[in-house]
Design a protein around this motif. Structure first.
Motif, mmCIF file in Angstrom:
data_model
loop_
_atom_site.group_PDB
_atom_site.id
_atom_site.type_symbol
_atom_site.label_atom_id
_atom_site.label_comp_id
_atom_site.label_asym_id
_atom_site.label_seq_id
_atom_site.Cartn_x
_atom_site.Cartn_y
_atom_site.Cartn_z
ATOM 1 N N LEU A 11 38.110 30.712 41.504
ATOM 2 C CA LEU A 11 36.917 31.502 41.253
ATOM 3 C C LEU A 11 35.861 31.337 42.319
ATOM 4 N N PHE A 12 36.161 30.689 43.453
ATOM 5 C CA PHE A 12 35.126 30.519 44.468
ATOM 6 C C PHE A 12 34.903 31.798 45.250
ATOM 7 N N VAL A 13 33.697 31.948 45.852
ATOM 8 C CA VAL A 13 33.290 33.170 46.529
ATOM 9 C C VAL A 13 34.167 33.407 47.732
ATOM 10 N N PHE A 163 35.994 41.319 41.572
ATOM 11 C CA PHE A 163 34.572 41.058 41.396
ATOM 12 C C PHE A 163 34.264 40.975 39.911
ATOM 13 N N THR A 164 33.208 40.253 39.580
ATOM 14 C CA THR A 164 32.756 40.109 38.198
ATOM 15 C C THR A 164 31.375 40.735 38.084
ATOM 16 N N ASP A 224 35.785 41.054 34.625
ATOM 17 C CA ASP A 224 36.410 41.040 35.943
ATOM 18 C C ASP A 224 37.086 42.380 36.208
ATOM 19 N N ASN A 267 38.174 37.107 46.285
ATOM 20 C CA ASN A 267 37.256 37.004 45.151
ATOM 21 C C ASN A 267 35.819 37.182 45.634
ATOM 22 N N ASP A 269 33.371 37.221 43.685
ATOM 23 C CA ASP A 269 32.586 36.459 42.724
ATOM 24 C C ASP A 269 31.670 37.388 41.916
ATOM 25 N N ILE A 270 30.531 36.887 41.482
ATOM 26 C CA ILE A 270 29.641 37.651 40.604
ATOM 27 C C ILE A 270 28.820 38.649 41.419
#
Length: 689
Positions: A11-13, A163-164, A224, A267, A269-270
């Protein structure tokens, strides 16, 4: 090989995660022609621990779904095989030729897919349906190969971008677009080479540079989502754009390079979108003029979707000045605007009259532009005057003329110009520059070139990049010209230099001048000409060089002529520096009395860690023409000397913006050639703002 039950996606950027296994089988099939050969009902088993399947489930595993279908290639045909169950391992049934040594398979089933040898051709759509928690149904292309054991180990042919969404606003988000900043191919007709390791995938035709996820019902918050994209090297970074139901947009970009690999997840990320803004998409000259005449023209974002021909179209500059200027995002999208003509008598002339704080103009090409503002204070093709950011813009075959500040990009830059280039332009103004007439901000990574480029000051200063470069009001990061180059251009002015006509309290660093001509047309003897800077007034010229250029002309009278700086002017409170510079094969022509030098014509400041090589057959010119009693020369190698290690022993230099330059880091010294400047070094602690 990884155990599926222990496999989790990270889950890391901008992280990436491997999510398939390997196979070590031979490849032999070479035919895909139709045949009437008898087919029999057959079953193929998906691998016991396959990591490439069709939908993400709890724990980030990837499973098959009921009614999934694959293309099963026998020696002669593309056959549809389906599964009636879902899960980690399923059976696919269908009809195909039996007793083949090798079978190839493609997920999802594609009736139009073909195979030649071990290369499968299929299609990855650019428009994909959003699916919370997974990628679009029947989408993620995977390939497999089986022998007589009828077992298929599928491997992903494409990459995923995750992306989340984290959004607390009221906009209903219905579409998200992903792209590379250099227009890389991300979808279209794919050619997938099936091998024993990672499949090799490339977009062969029907290329799309954008991949779009859509959901008319709206994207769900804190969920996600995944794009399926072709493998690619996105060397200049990525852009993500969110659209709401009313066509408003929010955009985030990154310039960091990214690699999209088959079977890996990028990923993001957010994603927390901010304010959604109105965006105008423009494809014709008429649409461009309509936008320029609209009431909200100063704040709307614009994207060019096509090249624009402006011949016979009247154009009124958008925005009057920095205070009443354009403040939106103008995305040229790599398209050109051709034959723009502006002729005004009010202040500030250009495509934009003025750019206000917050403006961002980028990726637009102007060609064959004519900008005239004889009574204007600032004139440029992109903008007359700018408090915004101008990035990755190009101007060619264009003419700019004004009474004061004139530049091919902007007349007055007070914030930032990056990565811009000008070629074959004619610039006329009191302060004339290839990029900007005057710079109170930053100009970085820009280039002026073309044997037809002529930059002429009608009153004072002319430079290949900027007419006048100056720190503004104690702002330490202003007045900076970094990593710029001038090539094969002609600069003419009372104070003229290959990079800057004059540099007052500013910094010119890591700049290159090659095969340029620097002259003046003044009838007086106050002209200062330099290979890099004409008149350096209490500023710094660092880690820069001029080569194979001509400074001055036969029988031309000047005040000072130098291979790097014409006149290096010091004061007790604000010293002037020429530091870590060199000139080679620069012709210094005309009459300036004793003020002719291979580095500086006249110096009452500091010349540190410099050397020069004269043109072949030229003698009698020293490093400094006239050294005033207050001038200081240290750790330099005089013309004809070779103690180049001495250059690296100079004390460090701290320049106006706080950057520290170290002589030993600037120089690259080898035994069999002259020292060169390390092009990758830009000082210690260089400010970002």
């Amino acid at each position: 090989i990884m155990n599926l039950k222990k496999y989790l996606l990270p889950l890391f950027v901008l992280g990436i995660s491997l999510f398939y296994s390997c196979s070590k089988e031979e490849i032999s099939n070479e035919n895909n022609s139709s045949s009437d050969a008898a087919k029999v009902k057959m079953e193929f088993k998906s691998g016991i621990d396959p990591f490439s399947r069709t939908v993400l489930v709890a724990g980030n595993k990837v499973n098959w779904e009921e009614n999934d279908a694959i293309s099963l290639f026998d020696q002669n045909s593309n056959n549809k095989f389906t599964t009636s169950t879902g899960g980690e391992s399923v059976m696919f049934t269908g009809s195909a030729q039996d007793n083949q040594n090798t079978y190839y398979a493609l997920y999802p089933y594609d009736a139009d897919a073909t195979i030649s040898g071990n290369e499968i051709t299929t299609t990855l759509p650019a428009k994909q349906t959003a699916r919370a928690g997974s990628f679009a149904n029947n989408l993620n292309p995977s390939v497999a190969k089986s022998g007589s054991d009828k077992t298929l180990i599928f491997k992903n042919a494409c990459a995923l971008v995750k992306f989340t969404l984290q959004y607390s606003g009221s906009n209903k988000i219905t579409k998200v677009m992903f792209s590379g900043n250099s227009g890389e191919a991300l979808a279209g007709k794919l050619l997938v080479q099936v091998n024993d390791a990672t499949p090799l995938t490339a977009v062969e035709s029907d290329i799309s540079t954008e991949v779009i996820l859509s959901d008319d019902q709206g994207f769900e918050n804190q969920k996600d989502y995944y794009f399926v994209v072709a493998p690619a090297e996105l060397k200049n970074g990525i852009t993500l754009v969110l659209y709401d139901a009313n066509g408003m947009e929010w955009k985030r970009s990154s310039n960091n390079p990214v690699t999209l690999k088959s079977g890996h997840i990028l990923n993001l990320d957010i994603i927390e979108p901010g304010e959604f803004k109105k965006v105008i998409r423009i494809s014709t000259a008429e649409q461009l003029v309509d936008w320029a005449n609209s009431e909200d023209r100063l704040t709307t974002n614009v994207i060019l979707d096509a090249n624009i021909e402006m011949k016979d179209m009247k154009w009124t500059p958008v925005g009057n000045d920095m205070g009443n200027g354009y403040s939106g995002d103008f995305d040229g999208n790599g398209k050109y605007i051709k034959n723009l003509k502006v002729n005004v008598t009010t202040d500030n002339a250009g495509f934009f009259g003025g750019l206000a704080i917050g403006a961002n103009v980028h990726d637009v090409v102007f060609t064959d532009a004519t900008i005239t503002g004889d009574a204007s204070s600032s004139v440029g093709v992109v903008a007359g005057t700018s408090l915004g950011i101008i990035d990755n813009c190009k101007v060619s075959n264009s003419t700019v003329s004004g009474s004061n500040y004139a530049g091919a990009i902007t007349g007055n830059n007070s914030v930032q110009v990056n990565n811009c280039s000008v070629q074959d332009v004619t610039i006329n103004g009191k302060y004339a520059g290839g990029v900007a007439g005057v710079n109170y901000g930053k100009i970085e990574y820009c280039k002026a070139s073309g044997s037809n480029t002529k930059i002429t000051s009608t009153g004072l200063s002319a430079g290949g990049i900027v007419g006048s470069n100056s720190e503004e009001g104690g702002t330490k990061t202003s007045g900076r010209v970094l990593k710029c180059a001038a090539y094969e251009i002609t600069i003419s002015g009372n104070r003229a230099g290959g990079i800057a006509g004059e540099n007052g309290f500013g910094t010119v660093a890591q700049c290159v001048v090659d095969k340029c001509t620097v002259i003046h047309n003044s009838t007086g003897s106050s002209a200062d000409l330099g290979g890099v800077v004409g008149y350096n007034a209490r500023g710094e010229v660092v880690a820069s060089y001029s080569v194979n250029s001509i400074v001055g002309a036969d029988n031309l009278i000047s005040e000072a002529i130098g291979g790097i700086v014409g006149y290096n002017m010091n004061s007790a409170s604000s010293p002037a520096y020429i530091y870590g510079c060199y000139s080679t094969h620069v012709s210094l022509l005309g009459n300036a009395g004793s003020n002719i030098g291979a580095i500086a014509g006249y110096n009452n400041g500091h010349v540190t860690s410099c050397y020069a090589v004269l043109p072949d057959g030229v003698t009698g010119i020293t490093l400094i023409g006239n050294e005033a009693s207050t001038g200081i020369i240290d750790h330099c190698v005089e013309v004809g000397g070779n103690n180049y290690n001495y250059l690296e022993e100079a004390d460090n230099l701290k320049v106006t913006d706080g950057t520290i330059w170290i002589a030993a880091e600037i120089w690259e010294i080898t035994e069999d050639s002259f020292p060169s400047v390390n092009a990758n070094y830009i000082g210690e602690g260089i400010p970002s703002n």
